[in-house]
Design an enzyme around this catalytic site. Structure first.
Site, PDB file in Angstrom:
ATOM      1  N   GLY A 107       0.844  -1.190   0.000  1.00  0.00           N
ATOM      2  CA  GLY A 107       0.000   0.000   0.000  1.00  0.00           C
ATOM      3  C   GLY A 107       0.879   1.238   0.000  1.00  0.00           C
ATOM      4  CG  ASN A 260       0.955   3.068   7.017  1.00  0.00           C
ATOM      5  OD1 ASN A 260       0.682   4.008   7.767  1.00  0.00           O
ATOM      6  ND2 ASN A 260       0.659   1.829   7.315  1.00  0.00           N
ATOM      7  N   PRO A 261      -0.997   3.799   4.162  1.00  0.00           N
ATOM      8  CG  PRO A 261      -1.499   2.415   2.329  1.00  0.00           C
ATOM      9  CD  PRO A 261      -0.414   2.713   3.337  1.00  0.00           C
ATOM     10  CB  CYS A 262      -4.241   2.189   7.871  1.00  0.00           C
ATOM     11  SG  CYS A 262      -5.193   1.163   6.748  1.00  0.00           S
ATOM     12  CD  GLU A 264      -1.445   1.131  10.125  1.00  0.00           C
ATOM     13  OE1 GLU A 264      -1.972   0.021  10.044  1.00  0.00           O
ATOM     14  OE2 GLU A 264      -1.108   1.804   9.146  1.00  0.00           O
TER      15      GLU A 264
END
Length: 370
Positions: A107, A260-262, A264
């Protein structure tokens, strides 16, 4: 040897998404464990330790490691940040790099804050810039075309600075739930902006190319628009970029412009991070929370993730170079609420807060020591 501790639902998910050919879950964990143990001087004991940690569900690495470790194909990292500079060459390179990363299960996070706003003049072609939102939509369409590792659809993060002239268009981009559904989007929020919201001051929107103020609007107008869109759709989120860079461990290399995508892990340009999670629910016993067991698994999980950095491969040299400089790992947690339920501790109680501080303090300390 640890016996597998998988629920029926877990076995279904493994068969649907993770197992290769006629692999069993036990085969998968051994494939991963043996591959990740290869950097060790004596790999066999470490392969056993890694297998036990996964088979007991005390720890699980990110999906690309489960997909690809031991196969000789693909990358083992879940998340990357690809820079997007204010040139056509950089935009197209970001697209090509992103396609190769997502093909093998990664991702991607992007910061679009350096792109000049829509309609700005381009002197080399006498044309006008398409803008940051258009570039994000292009990368979203590309991601839709690619299925990550043949297993799951593309995941992305798009971040735009709160002073960018297109910030209001960016905030409302997903209001109709029709475009960029494979993107999470977040506004990069500064300390100065939050002070402007607090005091009711105006906020300047600045072209990133010319550095000129192109508009001024009340900071609370931007803040209220963020709240309204987030209430409707869940987007945008907030990326407190000043706070992230205060804790940047390598400021001499670069800024943490995206995550990153989420969200974190804030990452440097071209940096990749391999993630893994400790299942806290597995450390509750009759006596309470097993801190000794947690420390032992933290040590093993940290070594596991560091070994993943060593054996990893990437589609372009820039990513490998960035990873080699920092060897960043992301050791997180899951099962926190399950642990509290087992302990009969309310989620929002002072006791839960105190335990959270103790647990994460131990994970942080042991991981850094390891």
């Amino acid at each position: 040897m640890t016996t597998l501790q998988l629920s029926q639902n877990a076995e279904i998910v493994l068969k649907t998404r993770y197992l290769l050919g006629d692999e069993t879950p036990e085969d998968l964990f051994w494939r991963v464990a043996r591959a990740v143990a290869q950097p060790e001087i004596d790999p066999d004991p470490w392969a056993q330790a890694f297998f036990d940690m996964m088979a007991s569900c005390q720890f699980m690495p990110n999906s690309p490691t489960l997909f690809n470790a031991g196969t000789g194909q693909g990358t083992l990292s879940a998340c990357f940040v690809i820079p997007v500079e204010d040139t056509m060459e950089s935009i197209m390179k970001a697209a090509t790099t992103s396609a190769m990363i997502q093909k093998f299960g990664g991702g991607i996070g992007y910061a679009f804050s350096k792109l000049r706003s829509r309609g700005s003049q381009i002197t080399t072609t006498h044309g006008k810039a398409c803008g940051s939102v258009a570039v994000l939509k292009m990368l979203s369409a590309l991601s839709d075309m690619i299925t990550q590792g043949g297993k799951r659809h593309g995941a992305n993060m798009g971040i735009l600075h709160v002073s960018h002239p297109e910030i209001l268009d960016f905030i409302h981009m997903k209001d109709e739930n029709k475009i960029a559904q494979n993107f999470n989007v977040s506004v990069a929020i500064t300390d100065e902006f939050m002070r402007a919201v607090d005091t009711g001051a105006d906020w300047d929107l600045i072209d990133p190319h010319s550095k000129e103020i192109v508009a001024t609007t009340p900071a609370r107008k931007i803040w209220d628009d963020i709240i309204d869109s987030a209430w409707q759709t869940g987007d945008p989120g907030l990326y407190f970029i000043d706070e992230a860079n205060r804790d940047n461990p390598t400021p001499h290399i670069g800024d943490l412009d995206s995550t990153n995508p989420c969200g974190e892990v804030p990452l440097l340009a071209f940096e990749a991070c391999n993630l893994g999670s400790i299942n806290l629910a597995k450390f509750v016993n009759e006596s309470g929370f097993d801190m000794d067991g947690l420390s032992q698994v933290t040590r093993t999980a940290t070594r596991f993730l560091d070994n993943v950095v060593t054996i990893n491969s990437f589609p372009i040299q820039e990513v490998k170079s960035a990873v080699d400089k920092t060897r960043k790992i992301g050791l997180g947690i899951m099962g926190w609420h399950d642990a509290l339920v087992k302990l009969n501790v309310p989620f929002d109680s002072p006791e839960a807060m105190e335990l959270a501080d103790t647990v994460m303090g131990a994970i942080n300390r042991v991981a850094r020591d390891t």
